[in-house]
Enzyme design. Sequence first.
Site, PDB file in Angstrom:
ATOM      1  N   GLY A  38     -18.975   5.723  -5.553  1.00  0.00           N
ATOM      2  CA  GLY A  38     -19.870   4.560  -5.574  1.00  0.00           C
ATOM      3  C   GLY A  38     -21.162   4.806  -6.355  1.00  0.00           C
ATOM      4  O   GLY A  38     -22.105   4.027  -6.245  1.00  0.00           O
ATOM      5  N   GLY A  68     -26.087   5.637  -4.375  1.00  0.00           N
ATOM      6  CA  GLY A  68     -25.391   5.593  -3.082  1.00  0.00           C
ATOM      7  C   GLY A  68     -25.865   4.392  -2.288  1.00  0.00           C
ATOM      8  O   GLY A  68     -27.063   4.082  -2.291  1.00  0.00           O
ATOM      9  N   LYS A  72     -34.159   2.284 -16.724  1.00  0.00           N
ATOM     10  CA  LYS A  72     -35.113   2.899 -15.792  1.00  0.00           C
ATOM     11  C   LYS A  72     -36.318   3.451 -16.551  1.00  0.00           C
ATOM     12  O   LYS A  72     -37.451   3.396 -16.053  1.00  0.00           O
ATOM     13  CB  LYS A  72     -34.412   3.979 -14.981  1.00  0.00           C
ATOM     14  CG  LYS A  72     -33.371   3.396 -14.023  1.00  0.00           C
ATOM     15  CD  LYS A  72     -32.386   4.439 -13.541  1.00  0.00           C
ATOM     16  CE  LYS A  72     -31.410   3.872 -12.509  1.00  0.00           C
ATOM     17  NZ  LYS A  72     -30.291   4.755 -12.225  1.00  0.00           N
ATOM     18  N   GLY A 102     -32.937   5.275  -7.027  1.00  0.00           N
ATOM     19  CA  GLY A 102     -32.416   4.929  -5.702  1.00  0.00           C
ATOM     20  C   GLY A 102     -33.407   5.106  -4.567  1.00  0.00           C
ATOM     21  O   GLY A 102     -34.454   4.457  -4.521  1.00  0.00           O
ATOM     22  N   LYS A 150     -32.176  -2.971 -11.936  1.00  0.00           N
ATOM     23  CA  LYS A 150     -32.903  -2.415 -13.103  1.00  0.00           C
ATOM     24  C   LYS A 150     -32.484  -3.080 -14.408  1.00  0.00           C
ATOM     25  O   LYS A 150     -33.302  -3.220 -15.319  1.00  0.00           O
ATOM     26  CB  LYS A 150     -32.729  -0.906 -13.187  1.00  0.00           C
ATOM     27  CG  LYS A 150     -31.309  -0.415 -13.341  1.00  0.00           C
ATOM     28  CD  LYS A 150     -30.761   0.125 -12.052  1.00  0.00           C
ATOM     29  CE  LYS A 150     -29.258   0.283 -12.125  1.00  0.00           C
ATOM     30  NZ  LYS A 150     -28.716   1.059 -11.037  1.00  0.00           N
ATOM     31  N   VAL A 186     -35.229   2.145  -9.510  1.00  0.00           N
ATOM     32  CA  VAL A 186     -35.324   3.432 -10.220  1.00  0.00           C
ATOM     33  C   VAL A 186     -35.173   4.575  -9.229  1.00  0.00           C
ATOM     34  O   VAL A 186     -35.898   4.660  -8.233  1.00  0.00           O
ATOM     35  CB  VAL A 186     -36.673   3.575 -10.965  1.00  0.00           C
ATOM     36  CG1 VAL A 186     -36.720   4.908 -11.709  1.00  0.00           C
ATOM     37  CG2 VAL A 186     -36.880   2.427 -11.939  1.00  0.00           C
ATOM     38  N   ALA A 239     -25.405 -14.191   0.979  1.00  0.00           N
ATOM     39  CA  ALA A 239     -24.646 -14.936  -0.035  1.00  0.00           C
ATOM     40  C   ALA A 239     -23.583 -14.033  -0.642  1.00  0.00           C
ATOM     41  O   ALA A 239     -23.887 -12.931  -1.097  1.00  0.00           O
ATOM     42  CB  ALA A 239     -25.587 -15.443  -1.122  1.00  0.00           C
TER      43      ALA A 239
HETATM   44  N1  LIG Z   1     -25.106   1.548  -5.743  1.00  0.00           N
HETATM   45  C1  LIG Z   1     -26.179   2.282  -6.058  1.00  0.00           C
HETATM   46  O1  LIG Z   1     -26.175   3.506  -5.916  1.00  0.00           O
HETATM   47  C2  LIG Z   1     -27.428   1.618  -6.575  1.00  0.00           C
HETATM   48  C3  LIG Z   1     -28.595   2.378  -6.651  1.00  0.00           C
HETATM   49  C4  LIG Z   1     -29.763   1.779  -7.125  1.00  0.00           C
HETATM   50  C5  LIG Z   1     -29.748   0.454  -7.519  1.00  0.00           C
HETATM   51  N2  LIG Z   1     -28.584  -0.251  -7.441  1.00  0.00           N
HETATM   52  C6  LIG Z   1     -28.621  -1.652  -7.842  1.00  0.00           C
HETATM   53  O2  LIG Z   1     -28.442  -2.463  -6.692  1.00  0.00           O
HETATM   54  C7  LIG Z   1     -27.737  -3.649  -7.054  1.00  0.00           C
HETATM   55  C8  LIG Z   1     -26.482  -3.757  -6.216  1.00  0.00           C
HETATM   56  O3  LIG Z   1     -25.690  -2.610  -6.474  1.00  0.00           O
HETATM   57  P1  LIG Z   1     -24.338  -2.324  -5.676  1.00  0.00           P
HETATM   58  O4  LIG Z   1     -23.976  -0.916  -5.978  1.00  0.00           O
HETATM   59  O5  LIG Z   1     -24.457  -2.760  -4.269  1.00  0.00           O
HETATM   60  O6  LIG Z   1     -23.340  -3.275  -6.455  1.00  0.00           O
HETATM   61  P2  LIG Z   1     -21.929  -3.825  -5.948  1.00  0.00           P
HETATM   62  O7  LIG Z   1     -21.153  -4.188  -7.164  1.00  0.00           O
HETATM   63  O8  LIG Z   1     -21.322  -2.890  -4.949  1.00  0.00           O
HETATM   64  O9  LIG Z   1     -22.351  -5.143  -5.155  1.00  0.00           O
HETATM   65  C9  LIG Z   1     -22.688  -6.341  -5.755  1.00  0.00           C
HETATM   66  C10 LIG Z   1     -22.064  -7.438  -4.914  1.00  0.00           C
HETATM   67  O10 LIG Z   1     -22.547  -8.690  -5.365  1.00  0.00           O
HETATM   68  C11 LIG Z   1     -21.462  -9.609  -5.302  1.00  0.00           C
HETATM   69  N3  LIG Z   1     -21.734 -10.758  -6.147  1.00  0.00           N
HETATM   70  C12 LIG Z   1     -21.572 -10.883  -7.477  1.00  0.00           C
HETATM   71  N4  LIG Z   1     -21.946 -12.124  -7.881  1.00  0.00           N
HETATM   72  C13 LIG Z   1     -22.344 -12.778  -6.773  1.00  0.00           C
HETATM   73  C14 LIG Z   1     -22.820 -14.087  -6.535  1.00  0.00           C
HETATM   74  N5  LIG Z   1     -22.937 -14.960  -7.519  1.00  0.00           N
HETATM   75  N6  LIG Z   1     -23.154 -14.430  -5.274  1.00  0.00           N
HETATM   76  C15 LIG Z   1     -23.018 -13.538  -4.264  1.00  0.00           C
HETATM   77  N7  LIG Z   1     -22.557 -12.278  -4.417  1.00  0.00           N
HETATM   78  C16 LIG Z   1     -22.224 -11.917  -5.674  1.00  0.00           C
HETATM   79  C17 LIG Z   1     -20.253  -8.788  -5.711  1.00  0.00           C
HETATM   80  O11 LIG Z   1     -19.070  -9.392  -5.290  1.00  0.00           O
HETATM   81  C18 LIG Z   1     -20.540  -7.461  -4.989  1.00  0.00           C
HETATM   82  O12 LIG Z   1     -20.002  -7.458  -3.702  1.00  0.00           O
HETATM   83  C19 LIG Z   1     -27.500  -3.558  -8.546  1.00  0.00           C
HETATM   84  O13 LIG Z   1     -28.545  -4.190  -9.237  1.00  0.00           O
HETATM   85  C20 LIG Z   1     -27.538  -2.059  -8.798  1.00  0.00           C
HETATM   86  O14 LIG Z   1     -27.889  -1.729 -10.129  1.00  0.00           O
HETATM   87  C21 LIG Z   1     -27.413   0.297  -6.960  1.00  0.00           C
HETATM   88  N1  LIG Z   2     -25.212   4.100 -11.591  1.00  0.00           N
HETATM   89  C1  LIG Z   2     -26.513   4.492 -11.160  1.00  0.00           C
HETATM   90  C2  LIG Z   2     -26.789   3.958  -9.771  1.00  0.00           C
HETATM   91  C3  LIG Z   2     -28.218   4.151  -9.336  1.00  0.00           C
HETATM   92  O1  LIG Z   2     -29.092   3.380 -10.090  1.00  0.00           O
HETATM   93  C4  LIG Z   2     -26.614   6.006 -11.184  1.00  0.00           C
HETATM   94  O2  LIG Z   2     -25.576   6.675 -11.327  1.00  0.00           O
HETATM   95  O3  LIG Z   2     -27.706   6.540 -11.102  1.00  0.00           O
HETATM   96 NA    NA Z   3     -36.684   4.489  -5.955  1.00  0.00          NA
END
Ligand SMILES: NC(=O)c1ccc[n+]([C@@H]2O[C@H](COP(=O)([O-])OP(=O)(O)OC[C@H]3O[C@@H](n4cnc5c(N)ncnc54)[C@H](O)[C@@H]3O)[C@@H](O)[C@H]2O)c1
Ligand SMILES: N[C@@H](CCO)C(=O)O
Ligand code: NA
Length: 445
Positions: A188, A308, A206, A135, A106, A133, A46
């Site tokens: 990122g 990441g 977290k 990553g 989180k 939490v 999605a």
């Molecule tokens: N990036 C990291 O290092 C990391 C690490 C741990 C946890 N997380 C968690 O993982 C999750 C995703 O993080 P990310 O870095 O991939 O974020 P991101 O912003 O890169 O990706 C989120 C995506 O969701 C899409 N989106 C938003 N609303 C939407 C909808 N209604 N339907 C479909 N798509 C939709 C956005 O367009 C975007 O492409 C978050 O909860 C984040 O906190 C990220």
């Molecule tokens: N923004 C978060 C992503 C991972 O949760 C961080 O820097 O740790």
């Molecule tokens: Na983890």
Amino acid sequence: MIEYRNVKVALLGAGSVGSQVARLLLEQGDDLAGRAGAGLELTGIAVRDLDAARDVDLPRELYTTDAESLILGADIVVELIGGIEPARTFILQALNSGADVVTGNKALLASHGPELFAAAEQVGAQLYYEAAVAGAIPIIRPLRESLAGDRILRVMGIVNGTTNFILDRMDTLGESLDDALAIATDLGYAEADPTADIEGYDAAQKATILASLAFHTSVPLAAVHREGITGVTHAQVEAARKAGFVVKLLAICERLTDDDGADGVSARVHPALVPLGHPLAAVHGAKNAVFVEAEAAGDLMFYGAGAGGVETASAVLGDLVSAARRHIIGGPGLAESTHANLRVLPMGSVSTSYQIALDVADQPGVLATVAGILAGHGVSVETVEQTTVPKESAGVTRADPAEATATLIIGTHRARESSLARTVADLTTEAVVNSVTSVLRVEGA
Ligand SMILES: NC(=O)c1ccc[n+]([C@@H]2O[C@H](COP(=O)([O-])OP(=O)(O)OC[C@H]3O[C@@H](n4cnc5c(N)ncnc54)[C@H](O)[C@@H]3O)[C@@H](O)[C@H]2O)c1
Ligand SMILES: N[C@@H](CCO)C(=O)O
Ligand code: NA
């Protein structure tokens, strides 16, 4: 060739993490099936915009803007959109339809965890959140399962990669917070709104999750004391290094006994001085580390990539394999354990040691006056270092330029946070103290 039954996997979101999850799922399908005992069939992804440019090349036919239909046809829903809505509604729809859910969200778990866990329990579904939490680092499953037979005393960690990256560059390169944040964003690591990182909101989310798991107690986000890194100065970072410390943003969840003898738990996030010899001091860049002190196991440390896209995808896929296996084998989900229901104590009940830097008048009796204020609040001095500041030192403007000043750096023994707050208030109004220039907690000494 073994024929596996397929489980249908719906992915919500194709951002940094989601796109890597999809890629790995497609590239390593056979291996994952062997581990799960089930084929993981990615039925769709999605997205908001079918034509958006993407870093990872995935089959276009997988993309859909109809998240609801995708969810309703799935056995497992992987939510990687982030934020509260529509992620919350999608996860509730998935759970209520009996699907297991894997998420890295989180922010949502910290604010709506009890609602989501209750929904899962009601239908016998399971919510997995290893990616939420630290990553890629396995920390949720160790706390929830491996250490379920132990009594956890303390969880102390670097759980935000962005702020660790920034503090590290301020320390080793002398870079500014803003410049380092811009790089962390490019790489990122940072949240969509990086205020969540630098003001400690992400780490506090977290901490809520870690404290609730570690102490079998629902610890609300509002009860987590939170300070970010925007007040950390280069002067503090340099002084810390000279004194044998490094400044880290820590999340600390611990069991406590307050002044009235009441047992409870607390969770807090703030910058702290960590001795250079402590394992957490060696955690550089965007790496995370979580230090767990358990009654029987003793000290354990979990270290690795806390942020990441591809790294975090590892944690998501691990959960996905578990969810698929459970889907095939069946059996009840693992409910959230909040049976201990311990009191969540306020920040004032926390006890730690401190380094206080003061700009004082350089005249006889000042040290005694300052020591008297600390003693009056039961704060005991461990170390004192005094440096005389030249009268015409650059940038320092004084009411009476003839008046010499000195910098006092006082290290304290452990004291209650409430006593420390009263001490600092009194120091601030004391005539011989020109200013309290820095107060930092010392952890891991
Ligand atoms: N990036 C990291 O290092 C990391 C690490 C741990 C946890 N997380 C968690 O993982 C999750 C995703 O993080 P990310 O870095 O991939 O974020 P991101 O912003 O890169 O990706 C989120 C995506 O969701 C899409 N989106 C938003 N609303 C939407 C909808 N209604 N339907 C479909 N798509 C939709 C956005 O367009 C975007 O492409 C978050 O909860 C984040 O906190 C990220
Ligand atoms: N923004 C978060 C992503 C991972 O949760 C961080 O820097 O740790
Ligand atoms: Na983890």
